[in-house]
Design an enzyme around this catalytic site. Sequence first.
Site, mmCIF file in Angstrom:
data_model
loop_
_atom_site.group_PDB
_atom_site.id
_atom_site.type_symbol
_atom_site.label_atom_id
_atom_site.label_comp_id
_atom_site.label_asym_id
_atom_site.label_seq_id
_atom_site.Cartn_x
_atom_site.Cartn_y
_atom_site.Cartn_z
ATOM 1 N N HIS A 1 0.822 -1.219 0.000
ATOM 2 C CA HIS A 1 0.000 0.000 0.000
ATOM 3 C C HIS A 1 0.853 1.266 0.000
ATOM 4 O O HIS A 1 0.351 2.354 0.284
ATOM 5 C CB HIS A 1 -0.955 0.004 1.202
ATOM 6 C CG HIS A 1 -2.061 -0.994 1.070
ATOM 7 N ND1 HIS A 1 -2.903 -1.339 2.108
ATOM 8 C CD2 HIS A 1 -2.474 -1.740 0.008
ATOM 9 C CE1 HIS A 1 -3.780 -2.251 1.699
ATOM 10 N NE2 HIS A 1 -3.531 -2.520 0.433
ATOM 11 N N CYS B 1 8.241 19.206 -8.739
ATOM 12 C CA CYS B 1 8.831 17.873 -8.947
ATOM 13 C C CYS B 1 10.259 18.033 -9.460
ATOM 14 O O CYS B 1 10.486 18.715 -10.464
ATOM 15 C CB CYS B 1 7.999 17.070 -9.945
ATOM 16 S SG CYS B 1 8.784 15.508 -10.404
ATOM 17 N N GLU C 1 -7.986 -10.347 17.819
ATOM 18 C CA GLU C 1 -9.305 -11.015 17.816
ATOM 19 C C GLU C 1 -9.453 -11.718 16.459
ATOM 20 O O GLU C 1 -8.699 -11.422 15.533
ATOM 21 C CB GLU C 1 -10.406 -9.962 17.961
ATOM 22 C CG GLU C 1 -10.330 -8.950 16.843
ATOM 23 C CD GLU C 1 -11.125 -7.677 17.080
ATOM 24 O OE1 GLU C 1 -11.654 -7.508 18.187
ATOM 25 O OE2 GLU C 1 -11.199 -6.876 16.139
HETATM 26 P P1 OAD Z 1 -7.713 -2.713 10.439
HETATM 27 O O1 OAD Z 1 -7.915 -1.527 11.334
HETATM 28 O O2 OAD Z 1 -8.796 -3.055 9.486
HETATM 29 O O3 OAD Z 1 -7.446 -4.005 11.339
HETATM 30 C C1 OAD Z 1 -6.494 -3.988 12.367
HETATM 31 C C2 OAD Z 1 -6.531 -5.333 13.074
HETATM 32 O O4 OAD Z 1 -5.500 -5.330 14.042
HETATM 33 C C3 OAD Z 1 -7.843 -5.630 13.801
HETATM 34 O O5 OAD Z 1 -8.292 -6.936 13.468
HETATM 35 C C4 OAD Z 1 -7.472 -5.540 15.278
HETATM 36 O O6 OAD Z 1 -8.178 -6.454 16.087
HETATM 37 C C5 OAD Z 1 -6.002 -5.892 15.233
HETATM 38 N N1 OAD Z 1 -5.217 -5.308 16.350
HETATM 39 C C6 OAD Z 1 -5.385 -4.115 16.957
HETATM 40 N N2 OAD Z 1 -4.459 -3.934 17.901
HETATM 41 C C7 OAD Z 1 -3.681 -5.049 17.904
HETATM 42 C C8 OAD Z 1 -2.549 -5.482 18.653
HETATM 43 N N3 OAD Z 1 -2.015 -4.728 19.619
HETATM 44 N N4 OAD Z 1 -2.014 -6.677 18.382
HETATM 45 C C9 OAD Z 1 -2.548 -7.457 17.398
HETATM 46 N N5 OAD Z 1 -3.605 -7.113 16.658
HETATM 47 C C10 OAD Z 1 -4.162 -5.927 16.891
HETATM 48 O O7 OAD Z 1 -6.322 -2.490 9.710
HETATM 49 P P2 OAD Z 1 -5.711 -3.265 8.445
HETATM 50 O O8 OAD Z 1 -6.211 -4.662 8.400
HETATM 51 O O9 OAD Z 1 -4.261 -3.026 8.452
HETATM 52 O O10 OAD Z 1 -5.541 0.558 3.338
HETATM 53 O O11 OAD Z 1 -6.362 -2.453 7.265
HETATM 54 C C11 OAD Z 1 -6.062 -2.824 5.940
HETATM 55 C C12 OAD Z 1 -6.087 -1.619 5.057
HETATM 56 O O12 OAD Z 1 -7.298 -0.879 5.274
HETATM 57 C C13 OAD Z 1 -5.012 -0.594 5.363
HETATM 58 O O13 OAD Z 1 -3.776 -0.904 4.778
HETATM 59 C C14 OAD Z 1 -5.596 0.658 4.779
HETATM 60 C C15 OAD Z 1 -6.988 0.531 5.316
HETATM 61 O O14 OAD Z 1 -7.987 1.203 4.634
HETATM 62 C C16 OAD Z 1 -5.481 1.688 2.580
HETATM 63 O O15 OAD Z 1 -5.530 2.807 3.057
HETATM 64 C C17 OAD Z 1 -5.381 1.406 1.120
#
Ligand code: OAD
Length: 238
Positions: A109, A136, A204
Amino acid sequence: MQTRNIFILTGSGISAESGLSTFRDKDGLWAKYNIADVASIEGYQRDPRGVLDFYNVRRANLVGARPNAAHLALAELGARWRHGVVTLVTQNIDNLHELAGFRNVIHMHGELNKMRCGDCGDVRLADDDLTLELVCCACGNIGGLRPHVVWFGEIPLEMDTIYEALARADMFVSIGTSGAVYPAAGFVQAAQEAGIKTVEINLEPSENADMFDIAHYGKASEAVPAWVGEILRGAGAV
Ligand code: OAD
């Protein structure tokens, strides 16, 4: 069977304990901002200054953020694994895997610390805030510099390299991601279809939790070092 090649996907949950926001948690970024406004080309066209500011704040938050025990454990795995290749693909735009010492991180990303010219495609480090007044260095155009990040509707980076690594992997490990955003959310299905072992490490169950063979639920700073220790001790026997 001996595990040789390990494919790891990380998401914002791995950086949460370093003080960086996740996206979909209760107090995550998408509870405070409208995705379509700040993370789409249409949002940027409507309000380029607002979008640049959103990422300028994210970049400012990175200053002083340090890798936590989960980033350090993956770097240790990358450095010590002798049985094959450890591929680390992250959806995160922070640089904490690199600061932890992992080499050759694939940022599907994009990267917050880089800027890209929307006119000529030049990518280079962004040392300072992005503004519409910037020129640029490659093509001389003004106002076309944007964060080197992937917005919704755009194709993630290095997908060929990612699918090649996934095809060679014997184990797929997903860490700190909700499994809500494709194509990354589809990697576990590809891994399952290839018959390789699938492991989830998250606070979770993710949206794809039923596709994983093994799950470790807990904080990344505890669960990831524990898993890395297990893998290094067992030398990856599955
Ligand atoms: P999310 O916010 O969707 O998910 C984060 C996950 O991390 C959740 O399932 C939480 O339960 C978990 N979590 C939170 N704290 C934690 C901890 N201390 N230890 C382990 N797990 C933990 O974030 P992403 O899955 O990264 O894309 O989101 C994917 C994409 O959505 C991002 O890259 C971004 C976003 O929109 C773009 O902007 C293109």
